[in-house]
Design a protein around this motif. Structure first.
Motif, PDB file in Angstrom:
ATOM      1  N   ARG A 102       0.812  -1.211   0.000  1.00 39.35           N
ATOM      2  CA  ARG A 102       0.000   0.000   0.000  1.00 39.35           C
ATOM      3  C   ARG A 102       0.847   1.263   0.000  1.00 39.35           C
ATOM      4  N   GLU A 103       1.916   1.251   0.795  1.00 40.70           N
ATOM      5  CA  GLU A 103       2.766   2.439   0.898  1.00 40.70           C
ATOM      6  C   GLU A 103       3.382   2.793  -0.463  1.00 40.70           C
ATOM      7  N   ALA A 104       3.882   1.790  -1.157  1.00 45.16           N
ATOM      8  CA  ALA A 104       4.479   2.005  -2.486  1.00 45.16           C
ATOM      9  C   ALA A 104       3.420   2.503  -3.464  1.00 45.16           C
ATOM     10  N   TRP A 105       2.229   1.939  -3.344  1.00 49.77           N
ATOM     11  CA  TRP A 105       1.116   2.329  -4.243  1.00 49.77           C
ATOM     12  C   TRP A 105       0.742   3.787  -4.020  1.00 49.77           C
ATOM     13  N   LEU A 106       0.643   4.209  -2.753  1.00 50.02           N
ATOM     14  CA  LEU A 106       0.300   5.606  -2.451  1.00 50.02           C
ATOM     15  C   LEU A 106       1.380   6.560  -2.965  1.00 50.02           C
ATOM     16  N   LYS A 107       2.646   6.167  -2.817  1.00 55.70           N
ATOM     17  CA  LYS A 107       3.750   6.987  -3.338  1.00 55.70           C
ATOM     18  C   LYS A 107       3.652   7.134  -4.846  1.00 55.70           C
ATOM     19  N   GLN A 108       3.338   6.029  -5.518  1.00 60.56           N
ATOM     20  CA  GLN A 108       3.256   6.068  -6.986  1.00 60.56           C
ATOM     21  C   GLN A 108       2.082   6.932  -7.439  1.00 60.56           C
ATOM     22  N   LEU A 109       0.971   6.892  -6.714  1.00 57.98           N
ATOM     23  CA  LEU A 109      -0.164   7.769  -7.045  1.00 57.98           C
ATOM     24  C   LEU A 109       0.249   9.239  -6.924  1.00 57.98           C
ATOM     25  N   ALA A 110       0.968   9.568  -5.849  1.00 57.55           N
ATOM     26  CA  ALA A 110       1.414  10.949  -5.646  1.00 57.55           C
ATOM     27  C   ALA A 110       2.372  11.369  -6.764  1.00 57.55           C
ATOM     28  N   PHE A 111       3.272  10.455  -7.151  1.00 59.82           N
ATOM     29  CA  PHE A 111       4.214  10.754  -8.232  1.00 59.82           C
ATOM     30  C   PHE A 111       3.485  11.006  -9.543  1.00 59.82           C
TER      31      PHE A 111
END
Ligand SMILES: [Fe+2]
Length: 188
Positions: A102-111
């Motif tokens: 989830r953490e990686a997914w949220l970072k990628q959404l922000a990017f």
């Protein structure tokens, strides 16, 4: 030699896909600069006397290692461009990419939001939380993280049916509820 089996041997899953694209360079930029894939090879394919087609091969991150290819692209210059609204009628509905957590997914959404990639749909499914975007060819790409198996394995059909559409713009497009996700119990 063992007896001929009477049923098919199930594969472990999908290994890679190869998709046809209009412009390999533009596709390369999006899949490396926006989606984080690494190019691992290239190839000129001549099939049955047809025209030579450029192919490029890409890997995701497999616990810090590369693989031979998760996805490859073949340049077919005559393919139709996406419609003005970004949609494309094609044999491929979408290509789903898993983020490790989830953490990686949220970072990628922000990017992606910060780099100007439009969010087409955001959906809470019963087994994944998913973002849908489009690559330069018009192909839909789903970016997801998997919810724990305990959440969906009891009733995969019910988890598939679960669909909550979420905002696609602004701060709200980066919010994710992972507390109290529904648990799908087996049908008695
Ligand atoms: Fe999907």
């Amino acid at each position: 030699m063992s007896a001929t089996p009477d049923r098919p041997v199930a594969p472990t899953g999908l290994n890679h896909v190869v998709i046809n694209v209009r412009d390999l360079n533009e596709t390369h930029r999006f899949w490396t600069e926006k989606l984080g894939f690494t190019q691992v090879g290239e190839f000129q394919l001549v099939h049955r006397g047809g025209p030579a087609r450029r192919m490029q091969f890409y890997s995701g991150d497999h616990d810090g290692k590369l693989t031979h290819h998760d996805i490859a692209f073949m340049e077919v210059p005559g393919l139709p461009a996406p419609n003005p609204d970004g949609t494309l009628v094609s044999a491929i509905g979408h290509i789903a990419l898993a983020l490790p957590n989830r953490e990686a997914w949220l970072k990628q959404l922000a990017f992606l939001q910060a780099s100007g990639v439009a969010f087409e749909r955001r959906v809470e499914h019963g087994m994944t939380h998913s973002l849908y975007i489009r690559d330069p060819n018009g192909y839909t790409v789903e970016l997801l993280y998997e919810l724990p198996r305990e959440v969906w394995e009891g009733n995969i059909q019910a988890a598939l049916n679960h669909y909550v559409a979420l905002p696609t713009e602004g701060e709200a497009a980066l919010a994710d509820n992972h507390e109290n996700v529904p648990v799908f119990a087996p049908v008695q």
